[in-house]
Design a protein around this motif. Structure first.
Motif, PDB file in Angstrom:
ATOM      1  N   SER A 248     -23.554  62.609 -16.777  1.00  0.00           N
ATOM      2  CA  SER A 248     -22.661  62.882 -17.908  1.00  0.00           C
ATOM      3  C   SER A 248     -21.415  63.638 -17.464  1.00  0.00           C
ATOM      4  O   SER A 248     -20.581  64.007 -18.286  1.00  0.00           O
ATOM      5  N   ARG A 249     -21.270  63.848 -16.159  1.00  0.00           N
ATOM      6  CA  ARG A 249     -20.110  64.572 -15.631  1.00  0.00           C
ATOM      7  C   ARG A 249     -18.889  63.661 -15.597  1.00  0.00           C
ATOM      8  O   ARG A 249     -18.942  62.565 -15.064  1.00  0.00           O
ATOM      9  N   ASP A 250     -17.781  64.142 -16.142  1.00  0.00           N
ATOM     10  CA  ASP A 250     -16.577  63.320 -16.165  1.00  0.00           C
ATOM     11  C   ASP A 250     -15.557  63.761 -15.121  1.00  0.00           C
ATOM     12  O   ASP A 250     -14.395  63.356 -15.166  1.00  0.00           O
TER      13      ASP A 250
ATOM     14  N   SER B   7     -14.762  54.726  -6.373  1.00  0.00           N
ATOM     15  CA  SER B   7     -15.732  54.345  -7.398  1.00  0.00           C
ATOM     16  C   SER B   7     -15.142  54.561  -8.786  1.00  0.00           C
ATOM     17  O   SER B   7     -14.220  55.355  -8.974  1.00  0.00           O
ATOM     18  N   ILE B   8     -15.697  53.839  -9.752  1.00  0.00           N
ATOM     19  CA  ILE B   8     -15.372  54.039 -11.159  1.00  0.00           C
ATOM     20  C   ILE B   8     -16.363  55.053 -11.716  1.00  0.00           C
ATOM     21  O   ILE B   8     -17.580  54.840 -11.655  1.00  0.00           O
ATOM     22  N   LEU B   9     -15.883  56.169 -12.243  1.00  0.00           N
ATOM     23  CA  LEU B   9     -16.780  57.177 -12.798  1.00  0.00           C
ATOM     24  C   LEU B   9     -17.471  56.625 -14.046  1.00  0.00           C
ATOM     25  O   LEU B   9     -16.832  56.007 -14.905  1.00  0.00           O
ATOM     26  N   VAL B  10     -18.771  56.861 -14.164  1.00  0.00           N
ATOM     27  CA  VAL B  10     -19.525  56.254 -15.266  1.00  0.00           C
ATOM     28  C   VAL B  10     -19.521  57.099 -16.536  1.00  0.00           C
ATOM     29  O   VAL B  10     -19.617  56.555 -17.643  1.00  0.00           O
ATOM     30  N   ALA B  11     -19.410  58.425 -16.413  1.00  0.00           N
ATOM     31  CA  ALA B  11     -19.501  59.276 -17.611  1.00  0.00           C
ATOM     32  C   ALA B  11     -18.460  58.912 -18.669  1.00  0.00           C
ATOM     33  O   ALA B  11     -18.797  58.810 -19.859  1.00  0.00           O
ATOM     34  N   PRO B  12     -17.185  58.694 -18.309  1.00  0.00           N
ATOM     35  CA  PRO B  12     -16.206  58.334 -19.339  1.00  0.00           C
ATOM     36  C   PRO B  12     -16.466  56.969 -19.972  1.00  0.00           C
ATOM     37  O   PRO B  12     -15.893  56.661 -21.022  1.00  0.00           O
ATOM     38  N   GLN B  13     -17.319  56.154 -19.341  1.00  0.00           N
ATOM     39  CA  GLN B  13     -17.587  54.799 -19.841  1.00  0.00           C
ATOM     40  C   GLN B  13     -18.968  54.675 -20.484  1.00  0.00           C
ATOM     41  O   GLN B  13     -19.396  53.573 -20.832  1.00  0.00           O
ATOM     42  N   ARG B  14     -19.654  55.786 -20.675  1.00  0.00           N
ATOM     43  CA  ARG B  14     -21.012  55.708 -21.212  1.00  0.00           C
ATOM     44  C   ARG B  14     -21.047  55.182 -22.643  1.00  0.00           C
ATOM     45  O   ARG B  14     -22.011  54.531 -23.053  1.00  0.00           O
ATOM     46  N   GLY B  15     -20.007  55.446 -23.413  1.00  0.00           N
ATOM     47  CA  GLY B  15     -19.962  54.911 -24.772  1.00  0.00           C
ATOM     48  C   GLY B  15     -20.009  53.397 -24.766  1.00  0.00           C
ATOM     49  O   GLY B  15     -20.764  52.776 -25.531  1.00  0.00           O
ATOM     50  N   TRP B  16     -19.206  52.790 -23.901  1.00  0.00           N
ATOM     51  CA  TRP B  16     -19.206  51.321 -23.788  1.00  0.00           C
ATOM     52  C   TRP B  16     -20.550  50.822 -23.278  1.00  0.00           C
ATOM     53  O   TRP B  16     -21.104  49.847 -23.814  1.00  0.00           O
ATOM     54  N   ILE B  17     -21.090  51.477 -22.254  1.00  0.00           N
ATOM     55  CA  ILE B  17     -22.382  51.068 -21.692  1.00  0.00           C
ATOM     56  C   ILE B  17     -23.466  51.092 -22.766  1.00  0.00           C
ATOM     57  O   ILE B  17     -24.253  50.145 -22.911  1.00  0.00           O
TER      58      ILE B  17
END
Length: 233
Positions: free
Chosen positions: A121-123, A215-225
């Motif tokens: 969850s780290r952005d 890499s693409i950070l995943v935390a900012p994209q968790r809503g879409w995921i």
């Protein structure tokens, strides 16, 4: 510099690497069939049917497959039921330098026997932070016949810091990092959580591999995921 999934396959982690059974248990090969050839990447398993990877690693469901070797060492191949590209992915971005979120979700047609990866969850990252990347591929550039083995390498977060991307290199000037075939693989933090998905690399001299891994950070994209995966339930 360039994408890490191509045709023909493939290169992988360049420089010193090691096996990592824990990360391998959360990772799968993503096979892509495209006009003019085919290639493979890596994906991170989020559930028994959902895999997170890089958007440039996938085609339509009929031209994307998931692959691994089972406990019996025999190859396993699973069809794909659905593919979702991030709405901000731009295939032309490497040439135009536009902002692009190079992520995709893949829904397997049947359950996958893997351990679920945990998303961070780290952005934001910290300069000097140690991370580990993992992917399938060869031991050195050009040695395509050694592909298909999962390998991991430890890297260090470097500048610039971003809320979208993470950059990492060996931290000691040695040639070590991702290369073709590692796209879509996880970048893991010290807690073992996925903080990013490998998307791009360049060599120490600005060409090839083993210099800087992005890499693409995943935390900012968790809503879409989460929205996509809920829609597939």
């Amino acid at each position: 510099m360039g994408f890490l999934c191509g045709a023909p396959p493939a290169f992988a982690i360049v420089g010193e690497s090691a096996s990592d059974a824990g990360l391998e248990a959360q990772s799968v090969m993503v096979l892509k069939r495209a006009r003019g050839g085919s290639g493979f990447c890596t994906g991170v398993v989020l559930s028994e049917r959902v895999v997170l990877t890089a958007a440039h690693c996938v085609a339509g469901p009929n031209d994307t497959r998931l692959h691994w070797r089972g406990d019996d060492s025999q190859p396993k191949l699973v069809d794909v039921a659905a593919v979702a590209l991030h709405p901000e992915f731009l295939a032309r971005a490497p040439k135009t330098r536009e902002r692009s979120v190079d992520l995709a979700l893949v829904r397997a047609a049947s359950p996958l026997p893997f351990r679920r990866a945990s998303l961070s969850s780290r952005d934001a990252l910290t300069l000097g932070e140690r991370v580990r990347i993992g992917g399938f591929g060869v031991t050195q550039e050009g040695a395509g016949r050694t592909g298909g083995t999962f390998r991991a390498a430890d890297l260090t977060i470097r500048a610039p810091l971003s809320h979208l991307l993470g950059w990492a290199d060996s931290g000691d000037g040695r040639k070590r990092g991702a290369c073709t075939g590692d796209s879509g693989g996880g970048m893991f933090d010290a807690a073992g959580e996925v903080i990013g998905v490998v998307a791009w690399t360049t060599g120490p001299n600005g060409r090839g591999c083993g210099g800087v891994t992005q890499s693409i950070l995943v935390a900012p994209q968790r809503g879409w995921i989460e929205r996509v995966t809920r829609g597939w339930e």
